[in-house]
Motif scaffolding. Structure first.
Motif, PDB file in Angstrom:
ATOM      1  N   ALA A  78       0.835  -1.206   0.000  1.00  0.00           N
ATOM      2  CA  ALA A  78       0.000   0.000   0.000  1.00  0.00           C
ATOM      3  C   ALA A  78       0.868   1.255   0.000  1.00  0.00           C
ATOM      4  O   ALA A  78       0.573   2.219  -0.714  1.00  0.00           O
ATOM      5  CB  ALA A  78      -0.934  -0.007   1.199  1.00  0.00           C
ATOM      6  N   ARG A  79       1.931   1.245   0.773  1.00  0.00           N
ATOM      7  CA  ARG A  79       2.843   2.403   0.769  1.00  0.00           C
ATOM      8  C   ARG A  79       3.448   2.608  -0.613  1.00  0.00           C
ATOM      9  O   ARG A  79       3.580   3.735  -1.083  1.00  0.00           O
ATOM     10  CB  ARG A  79       3.943   2.208   1.812  1.00  0.00           C
ATOM     11  CG  ARG A  79       3.458   2.401   3.213  1.00  0.00           C
ATOM     12  CD  ARG A  79       4.592   2.351   4.231  1.00  0.00           C
ATOM     13  NE  ARG A  79       4.016   2.242   5.544  1.00  0.00           N
ATOM     14  CZ  ARG A  79       4.342   1.353   6.445  1.00  0.00           C
ATOM     15  NH1 ARG A  79       5.297   0.466   6.187  1.00  0.00           N
ATOM     16  NH2 ARG A  79       3.756   1.326   7.629  1.00  0.00           N
ATOM     17  N   THR A  84       3.528   5.733  -5.791  1.00  0.00           N
ATOM     18  CA  THR A  84       3.450   5.748  -7.246  1.00  0.00           C
ATOM     19  C   THR A  84       2.140   6.352  -7.765  1.00  0.00           C
ATOM     20  O   THR A  84       1.984   6.510  -8.977  1.00  0.00           O
ATOM     21  CB  THR A  84       3.628   4.328  -7.828  1.00  0.00           C
ATOM     22  OG1 THR A  84       2.612   3.477  -7.297  1.00  0.00           O
ATOM     23  CG2 THR A  84       5.008   3.771  -7.484  1.00  0.00           C
ATOM     24  N   HIS A  85       1.224   6.662  -6.874  1.00  0.00           N
ATOM     25  CA  HIS A  85      -0.056   7.281  -7.232  1.00  0.00           C
ATOM     26  C   HIS A  85      -0.274   8.487  -6.305  1.00  0.00           C
ATOM     27  O   HIS A  85      -1.087   8.429  -5.378  1.00  0.00           O
ATOM     28  CB  HIS A  85      -1.211   6.286  -7.077  1.00  0.00           C
ATOM     29  CG  HIS A  85      -1.125   5.126  -8.002  1.00  0.00           C
ATOM     30  ND1 HIS A  85      -0.272   4.054  -7.788  1.00  0.00           N
ATOM     31  CD2 HIS A  85      -1.774   4.860  -9.159  1.00  0.00           C
ATOM     32  CE1 HIS A  85      -0.414   3.189  -8.776  1.00  0.00           C
ATOM     33  NE2 HIS A  85      -1.317   3.656  -9.623  1.00  0.00           N
ATOM     34  N   PRO A  86       0.438   9.572  -6.540  1.00  0.00           N
ATOM     35  CA  PRO A  86       0.412  10.709  -5.607  1.00  0.00           C
ATOM     36  C   PRO A  86      -0.982  11.321  -5.383  1.00  0.00           C
ATOM     37  O   PRO A  86      -1.264  11.788  -4.283  1.00  0.00           O
ATOM     38  CB  PRO A  86       1.357  11.734  -6.222  1.00  0.00           C
ATOM     39  CG  PRO A  86       1.863  11.160  -7.489  1.00  0.00           C
ATOM     40  CD  PRO A  86       1.342   9.783  -7.650  1.00  0.00           C
ATOM     41  N   ARG A  87      -1.843  11.298  -6.391  1.00  0.00           N
ATOM     42  CA  ARG A  87      -3.192  11.850  -6.182  1.00  0.00           C
ATOM     43  C   ARG A  87      -3.958  11.035  -5.150  1.00  0.00           C
ATOM     44  O   ARG A  87      -4.687  11.579  -4.330  1.00  0.00           O
ATOM     45  CB  ARG A  87      -3.964  11.898  -7.491  1.00  0.00           C
ATOM     46  CG  ARG A  87      -3.466  13.000  -8.397  1.00  0.00           C
ATOM     47  CD  ARG A  87      -4.258  13.153  -9.661  1.00  0.00           C
ATOM     48  NE  ARG A  87      -5.698  13.021  -9.464  1.00  0.00           N
ATOM     49  CZ  ARG A  87      -6.545  12.794 -10.448  1.00  0.00           C
ATOM     50  NH1 ARG A  87      -6.112  12.663 -11.685  1.00  0.00           N
ATOM     51  NH2 ARG A  87      -7.831  12.703 -10.207  1.00  0.00           N
TER      52      ARG A  87
END
Length: 120
Positions: A78-79, A84-87
């Motif tokens: 999850a981290r 990798t998905h900043p939004r």
């Protein structure tokens, strides 16, 4: 056979969660740290979902199989997802488990919201 059973359990869990208003962001997110079966969104909340299927309730059943080691791997994956998905990192997140039991996974999926916390 085991892969087919796992895929069927994921399909059932996904349908169950979609029927309850969640939307799928990603399925089988993999990185070197682990795998997340379903990454979903409920309102403004990010939901990491572990799907477990077991033929019987012996030895803790499906939900009981998400032990401390598995939880740690899920937190690490999850981290990685959040990096990798900043939004998505701006949303509050939780870890849910969908447990499916019965010899052929015939029992209704059991959705455990906030099954464990994100701290390790």
């Amino acid at each position: 056979m085991r892969q087919a059973r796992g895929r069927a359990a994921e399909d059932a869990a996904l349908a169950h969660l979609r029927d309850r208003g969640l939307s799928l962001l990603e399925r089988n997110y993999r990185c070197r740290l682990g795998e997340i079966d379903l990454v979903m969104r409920e309102g403004d909340e990010l939901v990491f979902v572990e799907v477990r299927a077991r033929g019987s309730e012996r030895h803790g059943g499906a939900a009981g199989s998400v032990d401390a080691h598995k939880q740690r791997r899920l937190r690490l994956a999850a981290r990685h997802y959040l990096m990798t998905h900043p939004r998505a990192a701006a949303w509050p997140a939780r870890f849910d488990v969908v447990a499916i039991s019965g010899p052929d996974g015939e029992n209704e999926p059991h959705w455990i919201r906030a099954a464990f916390d994100g701290a390790s």
